[in-house]
Scaffold this active site. Structure first.
Site, PDB file in Angstrom:
ATOM      1  N   ASP A   1      46.628  44.275  88.708  1.00 19.41           N
ATOM      2  CA  ASP A   1      47.445  44.615  87.446  1.00 19.41           C
ATOM      3  C   ASP A   1      48.028  45.320  87.999  1.00 19.41           C
ATOM      4  O   ASP A   1      47.990  47.046  88.672  1.00 19.41           O
ATOM      5  CB  ASP A   1      47.611  44.318  86.572  1.00 19.41           C
ATOM      6  CG  ASP A   1      47.227  42.417  85.510  1.00 19.41           C
ATOM      7  OD1 ASP A   1      47.760  41.771  86.274  1.00 19.41           O
ATOM      8  OD2 ASP A   1      46.849  42.672  84.614  1.00 19.41           O
TER       9      ASP A   1
ATOM     10  N   ARG B   1      50.908  38.632  94.175  1.00 27.16           N
ATOM     11  CA  ARG B   1      51.941  37.912  92.249  1.00 27.16           C
ATOM     12  C   ARG B   1      52.755  39.022  92.565  1.00 27.16           C
ATOM     13  O   ARG B   1      53.214  40.354  92.586  1.00 27.16           O
ATOM     14  CB  ARG B   1      50.233  38.534  91.654  1.00 27.16           C
ATOM     15  CG  ARG B   1      51.329  38.251  90.203  1.00 27.16           C
ATOM     16  CD  ARG B   1      50.496  38.622  88.942  1.00 27.16           C
ATOM     17  NE  ARG B   1      49.036  37.999  89.594  1.00 27.16           N
ATOM     18  CZ  ARG B   1      47.912  38.450  87.983  1.00 27.16           C
ATOM     19  NH1 ARG B   1      48.440  38.909  87.547  1.00 27.16           N
ATOM     20  NH2 ARG B   1      47.078  37.181  88.361  1.00 27.16           N
TER      21      ARG B   1
HETATM   22  C1  LIG Z   1      51.380  35.946  85.469  1.00 24.19           C
HETATM   23  C2  LIG Z   1      52.188  36.913  85.540  1.00 24.19           C
HETATM   24  C3  LIG Z   1      51.193  38.577  85.491  1.00 24.19           C
HETATM   25  C4  LIG Z   1      51.638  39.620  85.154  1.00 24.19           C
HETATM   26  N1  LIG Z   1      51.792  40.768  85.672  1.00 24.19           N
HETATM   27  C5  LIG Z   1      52.343  41.558  85.490  1.00 24.19           C
HETATM   28  C6  LIG Z   1      51.753  43.396  85.784  1.00 24.19           C
HETATM   29  O1  LIG Z   1      50.843  43.401  86.453  1.00 24.19           O
HETATM   30  N2  LIG Z   1      53.317  44.021  85.805  1.00 24.19           N
HETATM   31  C7  LIG Z   1      53.694  43.854  85.207  1.00 24.19           C
HETATM   32  O2  LIG Z   1      55.183  44.816  84.921  1.00 24.19           O
HETATM   33  N3  LIG Z   1      54.790  42.859  84.181  1.00 24.19           N
HETATM   34  C8  LIG Z   1      53.424  41.503  84.143  1.00 24.19           C
HETATM   35  N4  LIG Z   1      54.177  40.422  84.171  1.00 24.19           N
HETATM   36  C9  LIG Z   1      55.334  40.460  82.789  1.00 24.19           C
HETATM   37  C10 LIG Z   1      56.569  40.407  83.590  1.00 24.19           C
HETATM   38  O3  LIG Z   1      56.945  41.786  84.690  1.00 24.19           O
HETATM   39  C11 LIG Z   1      57.118  39.847  82.080  1.00 24.19           C
HETATM   40  O4  LIG Z   1      57.774  40.883  81.994  1.00 24.19           O
HETATM   41  C12 LIG Z   1      57.217  38.575  82.256  1.00 24.19           C
HETATM   42  O5  LIG Z   1      57.221  37.898  82.939  1.00 24.19           O
HETATM   43  C13 LIG Z   1      58.939  38.101  81.796  1.00 24.19           C
HETATM   44  O6  LIG Z   1      59.029  38.364  82.794  1.00 24.19           O
HETATM   45  P1  LIG Z   1      60.169  36.865  83.220  1.00 24.19           P
HETATM   46  O7  LIG Z   1      60.038  36.518  84.893  1.00 24.19           O
HETATM   47  O8  LIG Z   1      59.374  35.616  82.585  1.00 24.19           O
HETATM   48  O9  LIG Z   1      62.097  36.405  83.555  1.00 24.19           O
HETATM   49  P2  LIG Z   1      62.277  37.184  82.231  1.00 24.19           P
HETATM   50  O10 LIG Z   1      63.995  37.265  82.070  1.00 24.19           O
HETATM   51  O11 LIG Z   1      61.590  37.778  80.265  1.00 24.19           O
HETATM   52  O12 LIG Z   1      63.270  35.641  81.191  1.00 24.19           O
HETATM   53  C14 LIG Z   1      64.267  34.610  82.096  1.00 24.19           C
HETATM   54  C15 LIG Z   1      64.179  33.202  81.053  1.00 24.19           C
HETATM   55  O13 LIG Z   1      63.038  33.287  81.179  1.00 24.19           O
HETATM   56  C16 LIG Z   1      62.877  32.206  80.180  1.00 24.19           C
HETATM   57  N5  LIG Z   1      61.701  32.545  78.986  1.00 24.19           N
HETATM   58  C17 LIG Z   1      60.787  33.208  79.238  1.00 24.19           C
HETATM   59  N6  LIG Z   1      60.916  33.819  78.055  1.00 24.19           N
HETATM   60  C18 LIG Z   1      60.546  32.587  77.927  1.00 24.19           C
HETATM   61  C19 LIG Z   1      59.821  32.167  76.578  1.00 24.19           C
HETATM   62  N7  LIG Z   1      58.889  33.258  75.574  1.00 24.19           N
HETATM   63  N8  LIG Z   1      60.156  30.660  75.640  1.00 24.19           N
HETATM   64  C20 LIG Z   1      60.662  29.375  76.234  1.00 24.19           C
HETATM   65  N9  LIG Z   1      61.609  30.843  77.553  1.00 24.19           N
HETATM   66  C21 LIG Z   1      61.347  32.284  77.909  1.00 24.19           C
HETATM   67  C22 LIG Z   1      64.418  32.270  79.349  1.00 24.19           C
HETATM   68  O14 LIG Z   1      64.932  30.988  80.091  1.00 24.19           O
HETATM   69  C23 LIG Z   1      64.534  33.222  80.287  1.00 24.19           C
HETATM   70  O15 LIG Z   1      65.958  33.924  79.904  1.00 24.19           O
HETATM   71  C24 LIG Z   1      53.358  39.524  84.186  1.00 24.19           C
HETATM   72  C25 LIG Z   1      54.438  38.534  83.970  1.00 24.19           C
HETATM   73  C26 LIG Z   1      53.325  36.819  84.458  1.00 24.19           C
HETATM   74  C27 LIG Z   1      53.882  35.779  84.515  1.00 24.19           C
END
Ligand SMILES: Cc1cc2nc3c(=O)[nH]c(=O)nc-3n(C[C@H](O)[C@H](O)[C@H](O)COP(=O)(O)OP(=O)(O)OC[C@H]3O[C@@H](n4cnc5c(N)ncnc54)[C@H](O)[C@@H]3O)c2cc1C
Length: 311
Positions: free
Chosen positions: A137, A187
């Site tokens: 991560d 990732r």
């Molecule tokens: C597998 C994985 C590993 C990760 N590892 C890390 C890491 O190592 N370090 C790190 O800093 N971050 C990590 N993250 C978190 C990541 O950085 C984001 O903070 C998180 O994934 C939210 O961003 P998003 O791309 O979903 O977009 P966002 O801008 O949060 O959401 C975009 C859109 O997605 C949809 N959405 C989001 N959440 C929901 C919900 N609960 N229900 C329905 N629709 C929703 C909506 O349409 C929203 O407008 C990880 C995420 C994933 C999926």
């Protein structure tokens, strides 16, 4: 603004104590966390694999402050990997593990990098015996160089060790280009931590555009991109970009968090895409949960509603 407040909340010991001792917190936690124990992690893994999804397990915990605790975090993963293998869950990498470098020692005041390297190497050995992989991560922006150094060192022995790149950092496009080499597992996510404007994009649009540039670099390279997002627009762009780059469905994967958009996870998997669910387990869930609440007001509303409904 809300995001900044929630990230500040995640750092407050006093609020942590209030929230973690509230009995209602449990309902909210179980939506995003498999449970406290390895048994819970195995049960949820079994369910998800049964639905045609892949899994990456994260043992919750970060910012370890002593070497014994860091070694114990590594031991937890080693035990988990053995149990996953015994259950047949690691076949063809179906279930793998995600490791936070600060959980295994990176933040120690003395010999942090060395301790983390040794602990991650032990986890990689166990993953190799189990027939699966490890992904590092990415945490705060000022640790990226150290994590990429660990990755570079360890890939000499464990070429399938993966890492996370966060599109909100200005440096990430260049990091993606450098990491898009044969066999390299990257990732790509947006980034869940606070960071100053000189190192990170702060507007959502810029973070999203950064994500698209990074995913293009990864698809154009020779590695294995892992697209970690719930964002419908970015998922659509990724699907189109994969076709343009002539990528087969087994040369990249989508990834989402446990409890977030489960129907979309199943829909994508039904199209033949590889979809991996990131499943946290363990009792140290506070930092993880507050980052999820910071990302989305609807998650926060769900949390507040469940507090109110039990009063
Ligand atoms: C597998 C994985 C590993 C990760 N590892 C890390 C890491 O190592 N370090 C790190 O800093 N971050 C990590 N993250 C978190 C990541 O950085 C984001 O903070 C998180 O994934 C939210 O961003 P998003 O791309 O979903 O977009 P966002 O801008 O949060 O959401 C975009 C859109 O997605 C949809 N959405 C989001 N959440 C929901 C919900 N609960 N229900 C329905 N629709 C929703 C909506 O349409 C929203 O407008 C990880 C995420 C994933 C999926």
């Amino acid at each position: 603004m809300l995001r900044r407040v929630m990230l500040a909340v995640s750092a407050s010991d006093r609020i942590q104590e209030i929230v973690t001792t509230a009995p209602v917190a449990r309902d909210v936690v179980t939506r995003f966390v498999a449970g406290a124990t390895q048994d819970d992690a195995l049960r949820v893994t079994d369910q998800l694999l049964g639905r045609g999804l892949l899994v990456s397990l994260d043992h919750l915990g970060e910012h370890t402050t002593d070497p014994e605790q860091a070694a114990a975090a590594a031991d937890e993963y080693i035990g988990l990997l053995a149990r996953l293998a015994a259950a047949g869950h690691t076949r063809r990498g179906a279930a793998e593990v995600s490791v936070k470098p600060t959980a295994v020692g990176l933040g120690l005041s003395e010999h942090g990098e060395k301790t983390a390297r040794e602990n991650i190497a032990r986890i990689c050995m166990a993953a190799r015996s189990a027939g699966t992989t490890v992904t590092l991560d990415m945490e705060e922006h000022d640790r990226v160089d150290a994590v990429l150094r660990l990755l570079g060192d360890l890939r000499a022995d464990f070429p399938d060790l993966g890492c996370v790149i966060q599109s909100y950092l200005r440096r990430s496009e260049a990091d993606c280009v450098a990491l898009a080499t044969a066999g390299s597992r990257v990732r790509l996510c947006k980034g869940a931590y606070g960071a100053p404007e000189d190192v990170a994009f702060t507007a959502k649009r810029e973070v999203d555009l950064g994500y698209v540039r990074c995913l293009r670099s990864l698809f154009d390279g020779r590695g294995y991109p892992m697209l970690a997002t719930h964002d419908p627009r970015l998922i659509e762009i990724a699907s189109a970009q994969a076709i343009l780059a002539g990528r087969g469905v087994d040369t990249f994967e989508y990834q989402m968090l446990y409890g977030i958009r489960p129907a979309e996870q199943r829909r994508l998997a039904a199209t033949g895409a590889r979809v991996r669910v990131y499943v946290p387990y363990g009792s140290d869930w506070y930092g993880y949960l507050t980052r999820r609440l910071a990302e989305r007001p609807a998650n926060l509303a769900f949390f507040l509603r469940s507090l109110a409904s039990r009063r």
